[in-house]
Scaffold this motif. Structure first.
Motif, PDB file in Angstrom:
ATOM      1  N   HIS A  16     -76.787 -19.699  43.624  1.00  0.00           N
ATOM      2  CA  HIS A  16     -77.498 -18.882  44.624  1.00  0.00           C
ATOM      3  C   HIS A  16     -76.528 -18.320  45.667  1.00  0.00           C
ATOM      4  CE1 HIS A  16     -81.287 -20.425  43.062  1.00  0.00           C
ATOM      5  NE2 HIS A  16     -80.803 -21.644  43.155  1.00  0.00           N
ATOM      6  N   PRO A  17     -75.528 -17.550  45.226  1.00  0.00           N
ATOM      7  CA  PRO A  17     -74.483 -17.145  46.193  1.00  0.00           C
ATOM      8  C   PRO A  17     -75.014 -16.391  47.406  1.00  0.00           C
ATOM      9  CG  PRO A  17     -74.329 -15.884  44.130  1.00  0.00           C
ATOM     10  CD  PRO A  17     -75.303 -16.993  43.890  1.00  0.00           C
ATOM     11  N   GLN A  18     -76.051 -15.599  47.220  1.00  0.00           N
ATOM     12  CA  GLN A  18     -76.516 -14.760  48.332  1.00  0.00           C
ATOM     13  C   GLN A  18     -77.583 -15.415  49.192  1.00  0.00           C
ATOM     14  OE1 GLN A  18     -74.582 -12.451  48.834  1.00  0.00           O
ATOM     15  NE2 GLN A  18     -73.706 -12.492  46.777  1.00  0.00           N
ATOM     16  N   ARG A  19     -78.045 -16.571  48.797  1.00  0.00           N
ATOM     17  CA  ARG A  19     -79.086 -17.246  49.586  1.00  0.00           C
ATOM     18  C   ARG A  19     -78.529 -17.683  50.939  1.00  0.00           C
ATOM     19  NH1 ARG A  19     -84.482 -17.258  48.021  1.00  0.00           N
ATOM     20  NH2 ARG A  19     -84.541 -17.241  45.750  1.00  0.00           N
ATOM     21  N   PRO A  20     -79.344 -17.614  52.001  1.00  0.00           N
ATOM     22  CA  PRO A  20     -78.855 -18.079  53.303  1.00  0.00           C
ATOM     23  C   PRO A  20     -78.610 -19.586  53.294  1.00  0.00           C
ATOM     24  CG  PRO A  20     -81.193 -17.550  53.410  1.00  0.00           C
ATOM     25  CD  PRO A  20     -80.722 -17.128  52.047  1.00  0.00           C
ATOM     26  N   ALA A  33     -72.374 -18.489  49.307  1.00  0.00           N
ATOM     27  CA  ALA A  33     -71.016 -18.105  48.887  1.00  0.00           C
ATOM     28  C   ALA A  33     -70.064 -18.181  50.090  1.00  0.00           C
ATOM     29  CB  ALA A  33     -71.032 -16.687  48.308  1.00  0.00           C
ATOM     30  N   GLU A  34     -70.538 -17.693  51.237  1.00  0.00           N
ATOM     31  CA  GLU A  34     -69.675 -17.699  52.437  1.00  0.00           C
ATOM     32  C   GLU A  34     -69.401 -19.121  52.925  1.00  0.00           C
ATOM     33  OE1 GLU A  34     -71.186 -13.339  54.127  1.00  0.00           O
ATOM     34  OE2 GLU A  34     -72.223 -15.185  54.710  1.00  0.00           O
ATOM     35  N   ASP A 187     -90.241 -34.779  48.487  1.00  0.00           N
ATOM     36  CA  ASP A 187     -90.658 -33.375  48.485  1.00  0.00           C
ATOM     37  C   ASP A 187     -89.819 -32.572  47.500  1.00  0.00           C
ATOM     38  OD1 ASP A 187     -92.304 -31.409  49.467  1.00  0.00           O
ATOM     39  OD2 ASP A 187     -91.179 -31.070  51.313  1.00  0.00           O
ATOM     40  N   THR A 188     -90.362 -31.429  47.092  1.00  0.00           N
ATOM     41  CA  THR A 188     -89.538 -30.472  46.351  1.00  0.00           C
ATOM     42  C   THR A 188     -88.951 -29.498  47.371  1.00  0.00           C
ATOM     43  OG1 THR A 188     -91.482 -29.098  46.049  1.00  0.00           O
ATOM     44  CG2 THR A 188     -90.914 -30.549  44.233  1.00  0.00           C
ATOM     45  N   ILE A 189     -87.856 -28.867  47.027  1.00  0.00           N
ATOM     46  CA  ILE A 189     -87.242 -27.867  47.920  1.00  0.00           C
ATOM     47  C   ILE A 189     -86.949 -26.635  47.071  1.00  0.00           C
ATOM     48  CG2 ILE A 189     -85.271 -27.332  49.435  1.00  0.00           C
ATOM     49  CD1 ILE A 189     -84.855 -30.433  49.683  1.00  0.00           C
ATOM     50  N   ALA A 190     -87.477 -25.490  47.504  1.00  0.00           N
ATOM     51  CA  ALA A 190     -87.197 -24.252  46.770  1.00  0.00           C
ATOM     52  C   ALA A 190     -86.057 -23.528  47.482  1.00  0.00           C
ATOM     53  CB  ALA A 190     -88.447 -23.378  46.757  1.00  0.00           C
ATOM     54  N   PRO A 191     -85.236 -22.777  46.725  1.00  0.00           N
ATOM     55  CA  PRO A 191     -84.178 -22.024  47.395  1.00  0.00           C
ATOM     56  C   PRO A 191     -84.801 -21.159  48.500  1.00  0.00           C
ATOM     57  CG  PRO A 191     -83.980 -21.829  45.007  1.00  0.00           C
ATOM     58  CD  PRO A 191     -85.261 -22.548  45.274  1.00  0.00           C
ATOM     59  N   GLY A 192     -84.184 -21.109  49.641  1.00  0.00           N
ATOM     60  CA  GLY A 192     -84.733 -20.311  50.753  1.00  0.00           C
ATOM     61  C   GLY A 192     -85.609 -21.126  51.695  1.00  0.00           C
ATOM     62  N   ASP A 193     -86.100 -22.284  51.249  1.00  0.00           N
ATOM     63  CA  ASP A 193     -86.793 -23.179  52.184  1.00  0.00           C
ATOM     64  C   ASP A 193     -85.780 -23.610  53.240  1.00  0.00           C
ATOM     65  OD1 ASP A 193     -89.136 -23.059  50.779  1.00  0.00           O
ATOM     66  OD2 ASP A 193     -89.031 -25.089  49.945  1.00  0.00           O
ATOM     67  N   ALA A 214     -78.246 -29.194  48.119  1.00  0.00           N
ATOM     68  CA  ALA A 214     -78.349 -29.313  46.659  1.00  0.00           C
ATOM     69  C   ALA A 214     -79.328 -28.296  46.085  1.00  0.00           C
ATOM     70  CB  ALA A 214     -78.787 -30.728  46.284  1.00  0.00           C
ATOM     71  N   ARG A 215     -80.343 -27.940  46.877  1.00  0.00           N
ATOM     72  CA  ARG A 215     -81.376 -27.020  46.395  1.00  0.00           C
ATOM     73  C   ARG A 215     -81.281 -25.643  47.069  1.00  0.00           C
ATOM     74  NH1 ARG A 215     -81.398 -28.604  42.625  1.00  0.00           N
ATOM     75  NH2 ARG A 215     -82.634 -30.048  41.426  1.00  0.00           N
ATOM     76  N   ALA A 216     -80.146 -25.363  47.686  1.00  0.00           N
ATOM     77  CA  ALA A 216     -79.900 -24.050  48.311  1.00  0.00           C
ATOM     78  C   ALA A 216     -80.938 -23.693  49.367  1.00  0.00           C
ATOM     79  CB  ALA A 216     -79.800 -22.941  47.257  1.00  0.00           C
ATOM     80  N   GLY A 217     -81.266 -24.660  50.204  1.00  0.00           N
ATOM     81  CA  GLY A 217     -82.129 -24.386  51.355  1.00  0.00           C
ATOM     82  C   GLY A 217     -81.284 -23.921  52.546  1.00  0.00           C
TER      83      GLY A 217
END
Ligand code: AMP
Length: 511
Positions: A16-20, A33-34, A187-193, A214-217
């Protein structure tokens, strides 16, 4: 077996390179990524000065640098020593020396107190807002240093309410197991959470950073660097799928705050670290809906002993709903929990005794303290020092720390039980029950009470107790106090209350 939890960030950056990844309040600081690129450089800057296995102390209020520093240390094969930022300089000095930290990072507010400390072994104190910190980013990124599963990743210093703090040695295996247990049971964690780090990152919130990376939150660090209910409500308008780790006292402050009507941005409040009283839990469920999860853990098995999940909070039709809500739930998937006798043999349901845990989250031992390690880790079990009972369905109810149990006239009194009853009085906002030495009874029960407006009438409190619990558990005295002494993770300092009782001339409180 070799694992390095630094790998989690790299993986999130690949997938998920572009995810915050990191935000300060509502301001986005870095994508995955940054963040991974910064961490690779910072790790190289650290590795130029330190060798794998060295310790790095973090004496920082919550700040965005917390995330990159922790991951950079692991990336470089170092162990982090996050230290409670509110400790006295003497306590900081002790932990710095005990851990053998070679570098210490501090936020600008704490740097002036730390810089003059001359602790043998600490080569430099670095202000994370200053130029020396920026210089650490000038090297080319390095690959992740290999680590064995049993290598130290995090030295977690206990709050030291009894004696000197001890360094709990948590390994990469422990951290990985805590992450997997979170994802399987909490809990589950979705990318972007998002996770809002309102509780100290040196403690619970820092651990919860891990499953979120780990989940790109998104790791959201409030600009105040701490817990401010108004700020949290404002952040809930800007972020979505938000999780917060909160001590029960923080949950109560959120509920009591007028806040914002719209809390749809909030996904989950994970609470724990101290008792959540039934009345407060119900008030939080009314305020936020079924978004609560309780965890029971301790530094020695971080965030992972038992869990009371959202479904159990919502199961109001269950005949034992209230008992379950007042419990700490059942064992996490990845650990075994038992209430055991002095020989560590499991006791039948309902018996109250020490709680033991075993599994991959259990610490390797106390840092440089084989005596304390051997005492706590016996027969393959972690002896938690907490007392509780298990019901027929495996729900664990915590009574108290064994040292807080009051023995009056030969009978055990669990303060929590008395506290739960007193909290039902509308004029009682907070309460803490402790024992005071007494020539006749051994100990007597004293209740410290923070009033909601007008002080409650002691005859009414007595009547409430007599209606609900055995006569011998009723407090002999009610002491009105403006606020309860707490540490920065929200735990009531019962030792301080006992000290107040031992100083009868103290004018800070009235009867
Ligand atoms: P610490 O090592 O600072 O995280 O403190 C751990 C201790 O906090 C535990 O041993 C318990 O006494 C207490 N604690 C943690 N979680 C809970 C909970 N959910 N309810 C009541 N007490 C808790």
């Amino acid at each position: 077996m070799s694992i390095n939890i630094a790998q989690l960030l790299l993986r999130a950056a690949h997938v998920h390179p572009q995810r915050p990844a990191l935000a300060h309040g509502t301001r986005l600081l870095a994508s995955y990524a940054e963040l991974a690129a910064r961490v690779g450089r910072l790790a190289a800057g650290l590795a130029a000065r330190l060798k794998p296995g060295d310790r790095v102390a973090l004496v920082m209020k919550n700040c965005p640098q917390y995330v990159e520093l922790m991951f950079a240390c692991w990336h470089a094969g170092l162990a982090v020593v996050p230290i409670n930022a509110k400790l006295h300089p003497k306590e900081l000095e002790f932990i710095l020396a005990d851990s053998g930290a070679r570098l210490c990072f501090a936020t600008a507010d704490l740097y002036p107190a730390l810089a003059p400390l001359a602790v043998a072994g600490v080569e430099e104190v670095i202000d994370v807002d200053g130029p020396q910190y920026a210089r650490l980013f000038t090297a080319e990124p390095m690959p992740i240093a290999p680590r064995l599963a049993d290598d130290a990743a995090w030295l977690f210093y206990t709050s030291g309410t009894t004696g000197r703090p001890k360094g709990v040695t948590l390994t990469h295996r422990n951290a990985m197991a805590a992450i997997l247990n979170y994802l399987s049971d909490v809990d589950t964690i979705a990318p972007g959470d998002a996770i809002i780090h309102a509780a100290p990152m040196s403690h619970g919130s820092g651990f919860y950073m891990l499953p979120h990376v780990a989940r790109a939150g998104v790791n959201v660090v409030p600009e105040s660097g701490g817990f401010d209910p108004a700020e949290i409500y404002a952040l809930l308008q800007a972020h979505h799928g938000v999780t917060m780790f909160a001590a029960p006292t923080m949950v109560k402050r959120l509920v009591d705050h007028p806040g914002a009507a719209d809390t749809s941005g909030l996904k989950t409040i994970v609470y724990g670290g101290g008792p959540m009283y039934l009345a407060d839990c119900k008030a939080a469920l009314r305020r936020f809906g079924c978004k609560l999860v309780q965890i029971y853990g301790q530094g020695e098995s971080p965030m992972t002993i038992t869990c009371l999940d959202k479904a159990l909070h919502a199961d109001t039709a269950h005949p034992r709903y209230e008992q379950r809500l007042a419990s700490v739930g059942h064992a996490f998937t990845g650990v075994e929990v038992r209430v055991a006798d002095a020989d560590d043999r499991p006791l039948p349901a309902g018996e109250i005794r020490e709680i033991l845990v075993r599994g991959d989250t259990v610490m390797a031992g106390y840092w440089n303290n084989p005596g304390a390690s051997a005492e706590t880790l016996r027969n393959g079990w972690l002896h938690t020092g907490d007392v509780g009972s298990m019901d027929e369905d495996g729900f664990l109810t915590l009574k108290d720390r064994s040292k807080d149990v009051i023995i009056s006239g030969g009978s055990n009194i669990y303060p929590r039980e008395v506290e739960e009853v007193l909290l039902r009085h509308p004029a009682v906002s907070e309460v803490s029950v402790v024992g005071q030495a007494d020539a006749e009874w051994g100990e007597i029960v004293i209740a410290f009470i923070v009033a909601r407006g007008q002080a409650p009438d002691s005859a009414e409190l007595d009547a409430l107790c007599l209606d609900n619990i055995a006569r011998f558990k009723r407090p002999k005295r009610y002491v009105m106090i403006d606020s309860l002494p707490k540490n920065n993770t929200g735990k009531v300092l019962k030792t301080r209350l006992r000290e107040l009782l031992a100083a009868p001339g103290d004018k800070r409180f009235t009867r």
